[in-house]
Design a protein around this motif. Sequence first.
Motif, short mmCIF file in Angstrom:
data_model
loop_
_atom_site.label_atom_id
_atom_site.label_comp_id
_atom_site.label_asym_id
_atom_site.label_seq_id
_atom_site.Cartn_x
_atom_site.Cartn_y
_atom_site.Cartn_z
N GLN A 58 0.83 -1.21 0.00
CA GLN A 58 0.00 0.00 0.00
C GLN A 58 0.86 1.26 0.00
OE1 GLN A 58 -3.26 0.10 2.86
NE2 GLN A 58 -3.29 -2.16 2.92
N SER A 59 1.99 1.22 0.70
CA SER A 59 2.92 2.35 0.69
C SER A 59 3.47 2.58 -0.71
CB SER A 59 4.07 2.10 1.67
OG SER A 59 3.60 1.95 2.98
N GLN A 111 0.85 4.26 -2.76
CA GLN A 111 0.77 5.69 -2.45
C GLN A 111 1.90 6.46 -3.15
OE1 GLN A 111 -1.55 7.44 -0.75
NE2 GLN A 111 -2.75 5.55 -0.58
N GLN A 117 0.83 6.95 -6.60
CA GLN A 117 -0.25 7.93 -6.69
C GLN A 117 0.25 9.36 -6.50
OE1 GLN A 117 -2.56 5.80 -8.16
NE2 GLN A 117 -4.02 7.15 -7.12
N PHE A 157 0.46 6.91 6.08
CA PHE A 157 1.41 6.93 4.98
C PHE A 157 2.13 8.27 4.96
CE2 PHE A 157 -1.86 3.90 3.64
CZ PHE A 157 -1.08 2.80 3.39
#
Length: 375
Positions: A344-345, A348, A351, A365
């Motif tokens: 997930q990091s 991010q 993104q 994050f």
Amino acid sequence: MVSDFFINICILTALFFSYLQLRWHTLEKHLPQKAICAIDGVAAGIMGNLMMYYSIQVNDLTLVDLRHIPVLMILLISGVRPAVLSTMLIIGGRFLYGFNLSSMAAIIFMTVTLAGIIIIDRMRKSHQPRYISGFYMIFYSNLVFSVVLSVVVRDWDLLAILLPVYWVISCLGGVGIIYLIQYLDHSHALFKSYEQKASMDHLTGLNNVRQFDIQWNQQLENSEKKKKELSLLIIDVDHFNHVNDTYGHPAGDQVLKQLARLLQEHTRDTDIVSRNGGEEFSVILPDCSNSSACHVAERIRREVMAHTFWINASSHIPITVSIGASTYPSTTEDREEIIDLTDQSLYQAKQLGRNRVVSFTSGGFVPADNRTYSM
């Protein structure tokens, strides 16, 4: 007499087979090479003493057996020092059966045999098969044995029967054991090669995803046991599909291989670098805090951005990476969640515009460029 010698050969074969399995599958995984060499010498010494226990009683004082064969074998397997150690143990064991003319002859036999087989081993050419040197050693040791036994026994009728039997059994048994060892050694080398290939990424030479899973679980166990932090980086090449589509898959492969070398150069020897698939890599960082892990990730990101990635002899392209980081147990105490949080990091980081490091902490994050790090 023949049956007694046959029992010696069977015992030696079983002992060497069992010891080599123990050596390859247990000792080599847990002990340094010096310790293994010492154990080799002790093991061969024990085998030689067992040969004396099952020896043939020629007369009231003289024992005949194959005690020198373990010394010869361990010299071929492990080198001179273990052979010297095993010889000393065998000589010491001989005195348990009495101190007399025969025991002194046994010392001479073992010492002269050891000196000769060391010389034969040193004269062996690198391309020469091991069993040929082994046969020369057996032939030489049989000559020494024949001379020493003839001086001690002096019963020519007995020697006329004993020596031919000894020569046949010693040569056949010794060569047979050498062949067995060579066969086992070759099989073990193939097994290790297949095992290594099964755990290695064929393109980069790094650990593959299967080996990553094994190493990650082991490091988690160590982290819990030693109460140390364990960090994880997941690294993804930005716009890698564009590289493959524009320059071709061979160019993409060159990028991945060069990136793998960069990751190894800019991590510690204790860190574990893997290719988890496609353009995704990971670095397991034992005993590493989250701030230190982010520092490492930032260093990797800068080095990649500054590196010249050659895709052929005349062309190069710029490459950047995005990196996700997290740490156990400071990020989360849930072992099952840590990899997902690192993923997930990474997401991010993508993104937020790629070419950056994002870490998951207790506060959520956090982009690495918003923090100050210390090693």
